[in-house]
Enzyme design. Structure first.
Site, PDB file in Angstrom:
ATOM      1  N   THR A 112      17.340  16.056  -4.395  1.00  0.00           N
ATOM      2  CA  THR A 112      17.571  17.066  -3.358  1.00  0.00           C
ATOM      3  C   THR A 112      19.018  16.957  -2.915  1.00  0.00           C
ATOM      4  OG1 THR A 112      15.289  17.001  -2.629  1.00  0.00           O
ATOM      5  CG2 THR A 112      16.909  17.645  -0.970  1.00  0.00           C
ATOM      6  N   ARG A 123       3.350  24.455  -2.679  1.00  0.00           N
ATOM      7  CA  ARG A 123       3.654  23.312  -1.795  1.00  0.00           C
ATOM      8  C   ARG A 123       5.054  23.485  -1.178  1.00  0.00           C
ATOM      9  NH1 ARG A 123       7.988  19.282  -1.718  1.00  0.00           N
ATOM     10  NH2 ARG A 123       7.166  17.390  -0.802  1.00  0.00           N
ATOM     11  N   VAL A 124       5.147  23.249   0.120  1.00  0.00           N
ATOM     12  CA  VAL A 124       6.435  23.333   0.806  1.00  0.00           C
ATOM     13  C   VAL A 124       6.753  21.960   1.375  1.00  0.00           C
ATOM     14  CG1 VAL A 124       7.669  24.403   2.729  1.00  0.00           C
ATOM     15  CG2 VAL A 124       6.096  25.775   1.353  1.00  0.00           C
ATOM     16  N   ASP A 175       9.819  19.205   3.224  1.00  0.00           N
ATOM     17  CA  ASP A 175      10.563  19.162   4.487  1.00  0.00           C
ATOM     18  C   ASP A 175      11.851  19.999   4.444  1.00  0.00           C
ATOM     19  OD1 ASP A 175      11.401  17.273   2.492  1.00  0.00           O
ATOM     20  OD2 ASP A 175      12.717  16.353   3.982  1.00  0.00           O
ATOM     21  N   THR A 202      16.600  13.720   2.767  1.00  0.00           N
ATOM     22  CA  THR A 202      16.045  13.744   1.413  1.00  0.00           C
ATOM     23  C   THR A 202      15.035  12.611   1.283  1.00  0.00           C
ATOM     24  OG1 THR A 202      16.497  13.536  -0.943  1.00  0.00           O
ATOM     25  CG2 THR A 202      18.013  12.385   0.534  1.00  0.00           C
ATOM     26  N   GLY A 203      14.014  12.831   0.475  1.00  0.00           N
ATOM     27  CA  GLY A 203      12.995  11.795   0.305  1.00  0.00           C
ATOM     28  C   GLY A 203      11.616  12.426   0.243  1.00  0.00           C
ATOM     29  N   GLY A 254       8.880  14.364   1.138  1.00  0.00           N
ATOM     30  CA  GLY A 254       8.802  15.434   2.131  1.00  0.00           C
ATOM     31  C   GLY A 254       7.614  15.356   3.067  1.00  0.00           C
TER      32      GLY A 254
END
Ligand code: ASP
Length: 311
Positions: A178, A206-207, A209, A229-230, A232
């Site tokens: 990301t 799927r959404v 963060d 980032t990471g 979500g």
């Protein structure tokens, strides 16, 4: 001792994960180029919104990263992208989620911020808005890399694969990439933005963060800006970006302390992994992550040379 203001300033990231040794150089070069482009805008008096958008476009077009071209495929073998941007002065924001066939979702997010009364458009609605505003569409093949097709094919043979396990059991080995940027311009306006292809083999629709204001992105020029980032799902649980801003509002504006505390909260409350970049209202920078590596770069008006690190 009171520290002097150091803006304009720009900090960017290209994901926090176990970046393999043979991918370190490509990450380094990618964030180096993005920082250079964004910094040139800020140095000549350009806006933080331009700097964030242009830096992120470079990273979306660079197939090293999981954003724009090079993104992960979902479980149906499609590419669905998420992005967001926020202007910390006007408090306006724009975002897209699960959008297909758009090479630069950060630019579409900016258009939504500037030309729509809404903040977040998903899927077909985001495409419709793009068409109305003459944003070019691309083919999925334009975003697709053989590297990602092979990853997807491999995952289809692992019916038990889950993002959670990839994070927790496999020593934080979930691939990421990301991208994000936070900038403060000469006028003191802070802008933050984030763009991603999400997580590998994610469920369609799927959404994460990244397109959620307050989770993946937040900017308030009176406090600071954040991009995350990471994993979500964990980031969403702790409303990561806004949590870091709130900490900074209470700790006297210390971005390093806020970044560290944010990651501790992510770890303790949601067993999450990832990284954050933070900029405070004076142009000072904080970065923290609990993954093996994070690709990040920054420069401020007080620095001769940028700091670029992938470790
Ligand atoms: N946060 C992104 C998501 O969950 C992925 C990442 O940053 O690696 O969609």
């Amino acid at each position: 001792m009171k520290r002097k203001s150091t803006y304009p300033a720009l900090v960017i990231h290209g994901g926090a994960w176990d970046i393999p040794d043979d991918a370190v150089d490509a990450h380094y070069r990618g964030i180096q180029k993005a920082l250079k482009v964004g910094w040139a805008i800020l140095k000549k008096g350009g806006s933080s919104v331009d700097a964030v958008e242009e830096s992120i476009i470079i990273l979306e077009n660079d197939s090293t990263f999981d954003a724009g071209r090079g993104s992960f495929l979902n479980s149906l073998g499609e590419i669905e992208l998420d992005a967001s941007i926020m202007n910390g002065k006007t408090f306006r924001a724009g975002a897209v989620a699960a959008v297909k066939n758009i090479q630069n979702p950060i630019s579409l997010s900016r258009l939504i911020m500037e030309k729509s009364e809404h903040i977040l458009l998903t899927g077909l609605g985001a495409n419709r808005f793009a068409k109305e505003h003459k944003v070019p569409f691309c083919k999925m093949e334009d975003l697709l890399l053989d590297r990602e097709l092979q990853r997807w094919l491999k995952l289809q043979k692992e019916p038990d694969y889950s993002t959670k396990d990839a994070f927790r059991m496999k020593q934080r080995k979930l691939p990421s990439g990301t991208v994000g940027a936070v900038a403060m311009d000469k006028a003191g306006v802070i802008c933050a933005g984030t763009s991603t292809g999400g997580t590998p083999n994610k469920y369609p629709g799927r959404v994460g963060d990244s397109p959620l204001i307050g989770c993946g992105t937040y900017a308030d020029s009176s406090v600071g800006g954040v991009s995350t980032t990471g994993w979500g799902e964990a980031m969403i649980k702790v409303v990561m970006a806004k949590t870091v801003i709130d900490i900074m509002e209470q700790n006297g504006g210390d971005p390093e302390d806020a970044a560290k505390k944010g990651i501790t909260i992510l770890d303790k409350k949601a067993a999450g992994f990832g990284g954050v970049i933070v900029l405070n209202k004076k142009g000072h920078i904080g970065i923290a992550y609990n993954t093996p590596r994070m690709a990040r770069a920054y420069i401020t008006s007080a620095m001769k040379n940028p700091v670029i690190e992938v470790e």
